[in-house]
Scaffold this active site. Structure first.
Site, mmCIF file in Angstrom:
data_model
loop_
_atom_site.group_PDB
_atom_site.id
_atom_site.type_symbol
_atom_site.label_atom_id
_atom_site.label_comp_id
_atom_site.label_asym_id
_atom_site.label_seq_id
_atom_site.Cartn_x
_atom_site.Cartn_y
_atom_site.Cartn_z
ATOM 1 N N PRO A 83 10.936 74.875 35.569
ATOM 2 C CG PRO A 83 10.508 73.995 37.688
ATOM 3 C CD PRO A 83 11.069 75.201 37.007
ATOM 4 C CD GLU A 110 8.802 78.352 46.103
ATOM 5 O OE1 GLU A 110 7.896 78.068 45.295
ATOM 6 O OE2 GLU A 110 9.351 77.500 46.833
ATOM 7 N NE ARG A 148 27.448 64.780 23.039
ATOM 8 C CZ ARG A 148 27.172 63.898 22.091
ATOM 9 N NH1 ARG A 148 26.180 64.141 21.249
ATOM 10 N NH2 ARG A 148 27.872 62.791 21.957
ATOM 11 C CG ASP A 162 24.827 61.221 19.700
ATOM 12 O OD1 ASP A 162 25.511 60.194 19.807
ATOM 13 O OD2 ASP A 162 25.267 62.362 19.911
#
Length: 242
Positions: A83, A110, A148, A162
């Site tokens: 994160p 954690e 991809r 895209d």
């Protein structure tokens, strides 16, 4: 390309590597996906891969020894899903797709011992401002986005249209039938005039981006045609609001 994924939960990747485009890419040799069980590098009888944090506090921390051992025989960039990392995007994916080998550490609890981050990790990546139960899903998202883009995995003109690839969001897509329950496909798409179709798609792409992600337009140097279409869009929106 070879992608190594270090994880405590290897079974989570069984569907990922055995279905759809990723499976086909593996079968014809565009990519090798190597799922590595971190517990294979834990040599105590309980295969313990985590421990309590020094200094106290909630949760557990992934131990350094198994990760250092697992990384010993791997090469290429090492990515840690976290994160705290830089937000993953299409530009990062395009750069990573140029690498011959990548290793992704799927964090858990954690997080991992900071000594691994400081000494072995080249890049920390996040897939958004939210918290998941572990790094396995981000590892799949990052891998899928990169795979991809590899040669011959999908047609080049498919991914070049895209969202985010060219800096804008994607335009609307339609398929047969041309009319369903009184709802018609835009006439331009069945006109056969490819120049007008291309312009319609560009304008719709610009419109979506202007309405939903204006920041993407601000980052880009617009062409003369794009500027013209954007002015038309702004005028049309003003009329709709009256």
């Amino acid at each position: 390309m070879k992608i190594n994924i270090l994880t405590l939960f290897p079974k989570m990747f069984e569907g990922f590597v055995s279905e759809s485009i990723i499976s086909r890419a593996i079968k014809f040799g565009a990519v090798e996906v190597n799922i590595i069980d971190i517990r294979d590098y834990c040599f105590d009888k309980h295969k313990q891969a985590d421990d309590m944090p020094f200094g106290g506090g909630n949760g557990m921390v992934m131990k350094p020894e198994p990760l250092f051992l697992a990384l010993e025989n791997l090469s290429g960039k090492v990515i840690y899903t976290s994160p705290q990392g830089k937000t993953f995007n299409q530009e990062i994916a395009k750069e990573l797709a140029k690498e011959e080998e990548l290793t992704i550490i799927a964090g858990h609890y954690e997080g991992i011992d900071e000594r691994v981050v400081e000494n072995k990790v080249d890049m920390e990546l996040s897939i958004g401002d939210f918290v998941l139960t572990g790094g396995e899903l981000p590892a799949m998202v990052i891998s899928d986005t990169i795979i991809r883009l590899l040669p011959d995995v999908i047609k080049k003109d498919s991914y070049e249209n895209d969202s985010f690839y060219n800096g804008f969001l994607d335009y609307p897509h339609y398929t047969r039938p041309a009319e369903y329950k009184g709802l018609r496909v835009p006439d331009v798409l069945i006109s056969g005039n490819h120049k007008k179709i291309d312009e319609w798609r560009l304008k719709e792409s610009l419109k979506r981006t202007y309405l939903r992600r204006r920041d993407l337009i601000e980052k880009r140097e617009l062409t003369k045609l794009e500027k013209k279409l954007l002015e038309e869009i702004k005028e049309e929106i003003k009329k709709e609001e009256v």
